[in-house]
Design a protein around this motif. Structure first.
Motif, short mmCIF file in Angstrom:
data_model
loop_
_atom_site.label_atom_id
_atom_site.label_comp_id
_atom_site.label_asym_id
_atom_site.label_seq_id
_atom_site.Cartn_x
_atom_site.Cartn_y
_atom_site.Cartn_z
N THR A 159 30.03 -21.74 -39.29
CA THR A 159 28.93 -23.11 -39.12
C THR A 159 28.09 -22.71 -38.74
O THR A 159 26.90 -23.64 -38.56
CB THR A 159 29.91 -23.76 -38.57
OG1 THR A 159 31.14 -24.14 -39.37
CG2 THR A 159 29.72 -25.18 -37.51
N ASP A 161 25.65 -20.01 -38.89
CA ASP A 161 24.42 -20.18 -40.16
C ASP A 161 24.32 -21.33 -40.92
O ASP A 161 23.00 -21.30 -40.81
CB ASP A 161 25.21 -19.48 -41.31
CG ASP A 161 25.40 -17.47 -40.62
OD1 ASP A 161 25.15 -17.42 -39.89
OD2 ASP A 161 25.73 -17.54 -41.80
N TRP A 162 24.97 -22.21 -40.66
CA TRP A 162 24.34 -23.54 -41.23
C TRP A 162 23.82 -24.50 -39.32
O TRP A 162 22.88 -24.96 -40.75
CB TRP A 162 25.60 -24.75 -41.35
CG TRP A 162 25.34 -25.75 -41.50
CD1 TRP A 162 24.50 -26.25 -42.53
CD2 TRP A 162 26.56 -27.18 -41.46
NE1 TRP A 162 24.86 -27.53 -42.62
CE2 TRP A 162 25.85 -28.32 -41.82
CE3 TRP A 162 27.25 -27.40 -40.43
CZ2 TRP A 162 26.40 -29.29 -41.36
CZ3 TRP A 162 27.70 -28.09 -39.75
CH2 TRP A 162 27.05 -30.17 -40.61
#
Length: 165
Positions: A159, A161-162
């Motif tokens: 999450t 990284d996204w």
């Protein structure tokens, strides 16, 4: 005996429920694990950083946002997977929980999401040590399988990284 991931999960859970226990240690772990409810520890760190470190405000703002989104994703996934919390009848829970669902761990999700983002401004080793300790505290108090923690750590990291450019 046939080896399976479930067997490993139960063995690790039993190990964490039976080693390193005693009233003083359990009190400290319970106090610590309660700070992780709803990501509050991480939201507190993010909010404090935002107020006290004006140069890092973008990181602290992002961390707060990522923790909230990771927490909401975690709640949604719990409703999809609907895995019940572990039950070791001879070793009752040491802590109460918000729901009866355990997969993935919200404590691990928010902790690893926060550590990932906050390590852009603060030293990463202590952040990840805290995230790991938060994760381990959950099977220690009996409310999560170790695999719930691993899944939460992956979800939190993914999450972050996204949502982080």
């Amino acid at each position: 005996t046939r080896f399976s991931l479930r067997t490993l999960d139960l063995r690790l859970l039993r190990f964490l429920r039976t080693r390193g226990h005693g009233p003083p240690i359990e009190r400290v772990v319970l106090l610590f694990t309660r700070t992780g409810e709803h990501g509050l520890l991480w939201l507190g760190i993010s909010g404090s950083g935002f107020v006290l470190d004006s140069g890092g405000r973008p990181v602290y703002r992002r961390a707060g946002r990522v923790v909230v989104i990771a927490y909401l994703l975690n709640i949604a996934l719990k409703q999809i997977f609907r895995r019940r919390r572990p039950l070791l009848e001879e070793l009752p829970y040491l802590s109460t929980t918000v729901s009866a669902l355990s997969y993935p761990s919200a404590h691990a999700t928010t902790s690893f999401a926060a550590a990932r983002v906050l390590s852009g401004r603060l030293p990463g080793r202590p952040l990840y040590a805290c995230a790991i300790a938060m994760g381990v505290s959950r099977p220690y108090v009996g409310v999560h399988y170790p695999s719930d923690i691993a899944a939460g750590a992956l979800l939190g990291t993914a999450t972050a990284d996204w949502l982080t450019p």
